[in-house]
Motif scaffolding. Structure first.
Motif, PDB file in Angstrom:
ATOM      1  N   GLY A   1       4.180  23.515   2.686  1.00  7.86           N
ATOM      2  CA  GLY A   1       3.164  23.237   1.540  1.00  7.86           C
ATOM      3  C   GLY A   1       1.755  23.044   2.345  1.00  7.86           C
ATOM      4  N   ILE A   2       2.037  22.370   3.422  1.00 13.74           N
ATOM      5  CA  ILE A   2       0.520  22.279   4.218  1.00 13.74           C
ATOM      6  C   ILE A   2       0.295  23.443   5.025  1.00 13.74           C
ATOM      7  N   GLY A   3       1.246  24.261   5.319  1.00 12.56           N
ATOM      8  CA  GLY A   3       0.872  25.521   6.134  1.00 12.56           C
ATOM      9  C   GLY A   3       0.237  26.804   5.163  1.00 12.56           C
ATOM     10  N   PHE A   4       0.724  26.586   4.039  1.00 11.40           N
ATOM     11  CA  PHE A   4       0.044  27.435   3.062  1.00 11.40           C
ATOM     12  C   PHE A   4      -1.012  27.105   2.740  1.00 11.40           C
ATOM     13  N   MET A   5      -1.723  25.784   2.389  1.00 16.32           N
ATOM     14  CA  MET A   5      -2.906  25.419   2.479  1.00 16.32           C
ATOM     15  C   MET A   5      -3.676  25.739   3.559  1.00 16.32           C
ATOM     16  N   LEU A   6      -3.250  25.485   4.696  1.00 17.30           N
ATOM     17  CA  LEU A   6      -4.190  25.595   5.792  1.00 17.30           C
ATOM     18  C   LEU A   6      -4.521  27.211   5.992  1.00 17.30           C
ATOM     19  N   ARG A   7      -3.645  27.878   5.336  1.00 16.15           N
ATOM     20  CA  ARG A   7      -3.887  29.422   5.447  1.00 16.15           C
ATOM     21  C   ARG A   7      -5.126  29.758   4.593  1.00 16.15           C
ATOM     22  N   TYR A   8      -5.376  29.060   3.571  1.00 16.81           N
ATOM     23  CA  TYR A   8      -6.514  29.189   2.523  1.00 16.81           C
ATOM     24  C   TYR A   8      -7.719  28.084   2.924  1.00 16.81           C
ATOM     25  N   ARG A   9      -7.708  27.577   4.326  1.00 14.52           N
ATOM     26  CA  ARG A   9      -8.504  26.637   4.586  1.00 14.52           C
ATOM     27  C   ARG A   9      -8.794  25.497   3.842  1.00 14.52           C
ATOM     28  N   THR A  10      -7.658  24.938   3.612  1.00 13.66           N
ATOM     29  CA  THR A  10      -7.766  23.732   2.639  1.00 13.66           C
ATOM     30  C   THR A  10      -6.621  22.822   3.042  1.00 13.66           C
ATOM     31  N   SER A  11      -6.573  21.670   2.951  1.00 11.19           N
ATOM     32  CA  SER A  11      -5.353  20.906   3.284  1.00 11.19           C
ATOM     33  C   SER A  11      -5.429  19.339   2.477  1.00 11.19           C
ATOM     34  N   THR A  12      -4.542  18.595   2.725  1.00  9.51           N
ATOM     35  CA  THR A  12      -4.414  17.354   2.101  1.00  9.51           C
ATOM     36  C   THR A  12      -5.329  16.212   2.699  1.00  9.51           C
ATOM     37  N   GLY A  13      -6.214  16.582   3.563  1.00  5.34           N
ATOM     38  CA  GLY A  13      -7.037  15.623   4.139  1.00  5.34           C
ATOM     39  C   GLY A  13      -6.390  14.472   5.021  1.00  5.34           C
ATOM     40  N   GLY A  14      -6.767  13.352   5.233  1.00  6.81           N
ATOM     41  CA  GLY A  14      -5.947  12.344   5.929  1.00  6.81           C
ATOM     42  C   GLY A  14      -6.392  12.150   7.421  1.00  6.81           C
ATOM     43  N   THR A  15      -5.534  11.694   8.087  1.00  9.56           N
ATOM     44  CA  THR A  15      -5.965  11.237   9.409  1.00  9.56           C
ATOM     45  C   THR A  15      -6.357  12.177  10.525  1.00  9.56           C
ATOM     46  N   ASP A  16      -6.229  13.497  10.056  1.00 10.31           N
ATOM     47  CA  ASP A  16      -6.709  14.460  11.145  1.00 10.31           C
ATOM     48  C   ASP A  16      -8.263  14.472  10.990  1.00 10.31           C
ATOM     49  N   LEU A  17      -8.908  13.818  10.103  1.00 12.94           N
ATOM     50  CA  LEU A  17     -10.336  13.660  10.132  1.00 12.94           C
ATOM     51  C   LEU A  17     -10.691  12.463  11.212  1.00 12.94           C
ATOM     52  N   ILE A  18     -10.006  11.361  11.203  1.00  9.38           N
ATOM     53  CA  ILE A  18     -10.149  10.526  12.002  1.00  9.38           C
ATOM     54  C   ILE A  18     -10.123  10.818  13.611  1.00  9.38           C
ATOM     55  N   ALA A  19      -8.856  11.544  13.627  1.00  5.91           N
ATOM     56  CA  ALA A  19      -8.399  12.187  14.931  1.00  5.91           C
ATOM     57  C   ALA A  19      -9.862  13.076  15.314  1.00  5.91           C
ATOM     58  N   GLN A  20     -10.474  13.861  14.646  1.00  3.26           N
ATOM     59  CA  GLN A  20     -11.629  14.682  14.957  1.00  3.26           C
ATOM     60  C   GLN A  20     -12.709  13.886  15.335  1.00  3.26           C
ATOM     61  N   PHE A  21     -12.946  12.692  14.638  1.00  5.08           N
ATOM     62  CA  PHE A  21     -14.299  11.753  14.957  1.00  5.08           C
ATOM     63  C   PHE A  21     -13.996  11.224  16.265  1.00  5.08           C
ATOM     64  N   ILE A  22     -12.454  10.721  16.466  1.00  6.08           N
ATOM     65  CA  ILE A  22     -12.332   9.883  17.834  1.00  6.08           C
ATOM     66  C   ILE A  22     -12.440  10.980  18.858  1.00  6.08           C
ATOM     67  N   SER A  23     -12.297  12.127  18.875  1.00  2.00           N
ATOM     68  CA  SER A  23     -12.357  13.287  19.772  1.00  2.00           C
ATOM     69  C   SER A  23     -13.832  13.468  20.083  1.00  2.00           C
ATOM     70  N   ALA A  24     -14.583  13.691  18.888  1.00  6.49           N
ATOM     71  CA  ALA A  24     -15.982  13.806  19.042  1.00  6.49           C
ATOM     72  C   ALA A  24     -16.576  12.596  19.933  1.00  6.49           C
TER      73      ALA A  24
END
Length: 201
Positions: free
Chosen positions: A115-138
């Motif tokens: 489910g997540i993989g197909f959504m990523l292929r169309y540049r969408t996702s379920t959101g979540g903690t990956d944004l926090i990970a990006q923020f920490i990385s920045a």
């Protein structure tokens, strides 16, 4: 046409995620990582609706996204809301036990990954903690993948302490299945840049 396909993929991916969670993870109190894992922990402990909990804990994440990562906000909000809706809508499927615990952890994780993989292929996702990970990385320069791994690991450890060692070990299998399946499905992510018409507002 692109937006229509994207809408169908969000629905298709959300149903796969919801069935994977309800049919294979919930019967054995298995966790996924990130915000979904937090929603599952609260569901197992106190009966909170998983989807509604995901939306609640995603609010501050999307507030950050609105100010810091506007493209992420536009491309993940729909996936988060629709997948959360289907997770609660398909909750009755959690009464169906198909496999024993270990195959359930693997199959459930694989379905979530599809489910997540197909959504990523169309540049969408379920959101979540990956944004926090990006923020920490920045802010720190630490690799995003490492941050996601640490956050997911913390969710699993807390879940294991609150639930059981069995839940913890099965959840590790699920996380690995999600990661491998997502990578396989999303490997051919569309390379076409996002146009103004492609972004869903």
């Amino acid at each position: 046409m692109y937006l229509f396909k994207k809408g169908l993929v969000i629905i298709f991916g959300s149903i796969f995620i919801a069935l994977g969670i309800n049919m294979f993870l919930v019967p054995y109190e298995i966790l996924d990582g990130g915000v979904i894992g937090i929603g599952l922990i609260l569901n197992y402990l106190w009966g909170f609706k998983t989807g509604a909990t995901i939306i609640f804990f995603s609010i501050p994440i999307f507030v950050i996204a609105w100010f810091k990562y506007r493209e992420y906000f536009y491309n993940s909000l729909h996936g988060m809301i629709i997948s959360s809706f289907f997770i609660d809508l398909l909750k009755p499927f959690s009464t169906i036990v198909v496999f024993d615990s270990v195959p359930s952890a693997i199959v459930g994780g694989s379905m979530v990954g599809i489910g997540i993989g197909f959504m990523l292929r169309y540049r969408t996702s379920t959101g979540g903690t990956d944004l926090i990970a990006q923020f920490i990385s920045a802010k720190t320069g630490v690799n995003v993948g490492i941050n996601i791994f640490v956050i997911d690991s913390l969710v699993l450890v807390v879940g294991g302490l609150l639930l059981s060692m069995d839940s913890f070990l099965l959840s590790i299998m699920t996380i690995l299945s999600v990661a491998m399946t997502t990578s396989l499905i999303a490997r051919k992510t569309m390379s076409k840049p996002i146009s103004k018409e492609s972004v869903v507002h």
